[in-house]
Design a protein around this motif. Structure first.
Motif, PDB file in Angstrom:
ATOM      1  N   ASN A  27       0.831  -1.216   0.000  1.00  0.00           N
ATOM      2  CA  ASN A  27       0.000   0.000   0.000  1.00  0.00           C
ATOM      3  C   ASN A  27       0.860   1.258   0.000  1.00  0.00           C
ATOM      4  OD1 ASN A  27      -2.525  -1.110  -0.174  1.00  0.00           O
ATOM      5  ND2 ASN A  27      -2.811  -1.266   2.049  1.00  0.00           N
ATOM      6  N   ASP A  28       0.211   2.358  -0.398  1.00  0.00           N
ATOM      7  CA  ASP A  28       0.845   3.678  -0.366  1.00  0.00           C
ATOM      8  C   ASP A  28       0.129   4.537   0.661  1.00  0.00           C
ATOM      9  OD1 ASP A  28       2.686   3.195  -2.532  1.00  0.00           O
ATOM     10  OD2 ASP A  28       0.914   3.163  -3.835  1.00  0.00           O
ATOM     11  N   VAL A  30      -2.244   7.466   1.875  1.00  0.00           N
ATOM     12  CA  VAL A  30      -3.510   7.960   1.311  1.00  0.00           C
ATOM     13  C   VAL A  30      -3.776   9.360   1.855  1.00  0.00           C
ATOM     14  CG1 VAL A  30      -6.009   7.573   1.213  1.00  0.00           C
ATOM     15  CG2 VAL A  30      -4.445   5.627   1.208  1.00  0.00           C
ATOM     16  N   ARG A 129      -8.034  -0.565  -3.339  1.00  0.00           N
ATOM     17  CA  ARG A 129      -7.743   0.871  -3.317  1.00  0.00           C
ATOM     18  C   ARG A 129      -7.725   1.376  -4.759  1.00  0.00           C
ATOM     19  NH1 ARG A 129      -3.448   2.595   1.425  1.00  0.00           N
ATOM     20  NH2 ARG A 129      -4.643   1.721   3.139  1.00  0.00           N
ATOM     21  N   ALA A 130      -8.258   2.594  -4.946  1.00  0.00           N
ATOM     22  CA  ALA A 130      -8.408   3.122  -6.309  1.00  0.00           C
ATOM     23  C   ALA A 130      -7.063   3.220  -7.028  1.00  0.00           C
ATOM     24  CB  ALA A 130      -9.085   4.492  -6.250  1.00  0.00           C
ATOM     25  N   VAL A 131      -6.010   3.637  -6.320  1.00  0.00           N
ATOM     26  CA  VAL A 131      -4.718   3.786  -7.016  1.00  0.00           C
ATOM     27  C   VAL A 131      -4.216   2.439  -7.533  1.00  0.00           C
ATOM     28  CG1 VAL A 131      -3.856   5.905  -5.972  1.00  0.00           C
ATOM     29  CG2 VAL A 131      -3.524   3.763  -4.779  1.00  0.00           C
ATOM     30  N   HIS A 132      -4.494   1.380  -6.807  1.00  0.00           N
ATOM     31  CA  HIS A 132      -4.064   0.064  -7.291  1.00  0.00           C
ATOM     32  C   HIS A 132      -4.910  -0.383  -8.473  1.00  0.00           C
ATOM     33  CE1 HIS A 132      -1.796  -1.308  -3.414  1.00  0.00           C
ATOM     34  NE2 HIS A 132      -1.158  -0.385  -4.105  1.00  0.00           N
ATOM     35  N   ILE A 134      -6.170   1.545 -10.698  1.00  0.00           N
ATOM     36  CA  ILE A 134      -5.696   2.297 -11.867  1.00  0.00           C
ATOM     37  C   ILE A 134      -4.360   1.738 -12.349  1.00  0.00           C
ATOM     38  CG2 ILE A 134      -4.880   4.579 -12.600  1.00  0.00           C
ATOM     39  CD1 ILE A 134      -7.000   5.726 -10.580  1.00  0.00           C
ATOM     40  N   ARG A 135      -3.477   1.444 -11.390  1.00  0.00           N
ATOM     41  CA  ARG A 135      -2.152   0.933 -11.773  1.00  0.00           C
ATOM     42  C   ARG A 135      -2.270  -0.428 -12.469  1.00  0.00           C
ATOM     43  NH1 ARG A 135       3.238   0.019  -7.942  1.00  0.00           N
ATOM     44  NH2 ARG A 135       4.700  -0.083  -9.696  1.00  0.00           N
TER      45      ARG A 135
END
Ligand code: GLY
Ligand code: MN
Ligand code: MN
Length: 464
Positions: A27-28, A30, A129-132, A134-135
């Motif tokens: 995770n990053d 948030v 998670r949205a960023v994942h 998208i990635r």
């Protein structure tokens, strides 16, 4: 963290189950309200399991064909040193989890592209998670809203993470020990004039002081009939029943606990409170004592319903044949939730991988009956499973009104008798239990649960 060999062995065991390239994203941070102001960091449970490192900006690949793993991340920069302090090199962090090979973050995209180009399978877990999303969508040429996670990878991870090793159990016991400290603290503060916020804040502060944090937003309420009610500014009055459902995440490995206790504000259960408390305690004791390899957890959920029903018959609130009442789902008026769930690195362990994949199988499918349909785990227990056992008994006016209006289960529920119980609140008791080769072991140190033990701690708090 565990020794590097532990993480290496977990990755090798996973690699043996599959072929192709396995991707595990860490995770990053948030943002809360702007990019630089972030929530407390929470690492992904599967990343912690296979890669241990509790920090943002990392990813792992495991090549299932060669068995080799790569850790992707940044080398610390001078800016990092100035703003965040000294940090180990990526190579040293990789060595701590038994990985000899590192790469910059973008190299993950290249590794995935090259695997796909070679016609190899790329396995990913379901992103939450949205960023994942998208990635992964970019990496896999898919729609971000419907990433195709790998079913073989999900099943292999679940099979592995569900059975806890001795060193995992020891970490969970540390998390329960922290939970004991905060439950006893909360009980000692359960006095008239305190607010729910004050007590929830004391729990958070105590955990932070030990390098831990709550495993989930603290449930602390004098309205325990609302199952997941968080603390409010409500002031406690003598005679209130305070429900405290909280668990800790331990420093280092980040295993969790999840414990519920109920405290009579001021230190004395009323007769009614004691009666309902004892019924829930009887249900919990019967279910815990029924735990053993091969026992379907759904049977224990039903046993909780049966014990509850018999107890409520004793109070004149239910009638009729108890087994028929439970088969019909009448007890769900009082316990509209499941008996428990697996617990480990996630408090609802691996819920992000799919509740039904974790808790159901070809033999046991999820029920669609009100109450039992919320049971997160129905299948047979196995040695090494860690489950919460958390029956409850609640008086939920909104639900009572609807059922009475609809004339539901009139053979089993005495709605007239219930009318004087509308402001009772709710009782839940929850412990974390290991299934052993021969039965069960309640994890961690004993946390006061007998009604007299709870009263004693509360009363001692009044003079503190
Ligand atoms: N802490 C929420 C639950 O008991 O599942
Ligand atoms: Mn729970
Ligand atoms: Mn809980």
């Amino acid at each position: 963290m565990f020794a590097p060999e532990t993480y290496a062995a977990r990755r090798s065991a996973l690699a043996r189950q599959l072929d192709g390239l396995i991707v595990i994203l860490g995770n990053d941070n948030v943002p809360m309200n702007y990019a630089g102001n972030v929530y407390g960091f929470r690492q992904d449970g599967s990343f912690l399991y296979y890669g241990g490192l509790d920090e943002p900006g990392l990813a792992l690949t495991i090549d299932a064909d060669t068995g080799e793993s790569v850790l992707y991340g940044h080398e610390p920069t001078l800016d990092d040193a100035i703003w965040e302090g000294p940090m180990a090199s990526l190579g040293d962090r990789a060595a701590a989890i038994g990985i000899p090979t590192t790469a910059v973050p973008d190299a993950l995209e290249e590794a995935v592209a090259s695997a796909r180009h070679a016609g190899r399978t790329v396995h990913v877990l379901p992103p939450y998670r949205a960023v994942h999303k998208i990635r992964l969508a970019k990496m896999l040429d898919e729609d971000a809203s419907s990433i195709q996670a790998s079913e073989p990878l999900i099943d292999a991870v679940i099979a592995q993470r569900l059975v806890k090793s001795d060193e995992e159990v020891a970490e969970i016991e540390k998390a329960v020990a922290l939970a004991k400290e905060v439950h006893e603290l909360a009980m000692s503060l359960a006095h008239p004039g305190r607010t729910e916020w004050e007590i929830a804040g004391a729990i958070e502060g105590h955990l932070a002081g030990q390098g831990g944090f709550p495993a989930f937003p603290i449930i602390l309420t004098k309205h325990g009939e609302t199952l997941h009610n968080h603390a409010s500014g409500a002031v406690l009055d003598a005679g209130d029943l305070l429900l405290i459902d909280t668990g800790a995440v331990v420093p280092g490995t980040r295993y969790a606990s999840d414990i519920t206790r109920v405290a009579p504000v001021g230190g004395t259960f009323s007769d009614r409170q004691r009666d309902v408390y004892q019924i829930v305690l009887d249900a919990q004791t019967a279910c815990i004592e029924g735990m053993a390899p091969g026992v379907p957890f759904r049977d224990l959920h039903q046993l909780a319903g049966l014990t509850l029903t018999r107890g409520l018959q004793g109070l004149g609130l239910m009638t009729g044949d108890a087994e028929e009442a439970v088969a019909a789902g009448a007890h769900a008026l009082f316990m509209p939730h499941g008996l428990g769930h697996p617990m480990g690195l996630d408090v609802h362990d691996m819920e992000g991988l799919g509740e039904d994949r974790v808790g159901y199988d070809d033999e046991f499918q999820r029920s669609d009956q009100f109450g039992t349909k919320y049971l997160r785990f129905g299948r047979r227990l196995d040695a090494g499973h860690v489950m919460t056992v958390e029956p409850g008994c609640y008086f939920i006016p909104a639900l009572m009104d609807v059922w009475q209006r609809e004339g539901k289960h009139l053979d089993f529920i005495d709605y007239d008798a219930l009318s004087s119980w509308r402001d009772f609140g709710g009782v839940r008791l929850e412990d974390d239990v290991l299934v052993t080769d021969v039965g069960f072991r309640v994890l961690g140190p004993e946390i006061p649960k007998a009604p007299e033990a709870v009263e004693t701690i509360i009363r001692a708090g009044a003079s503190a």
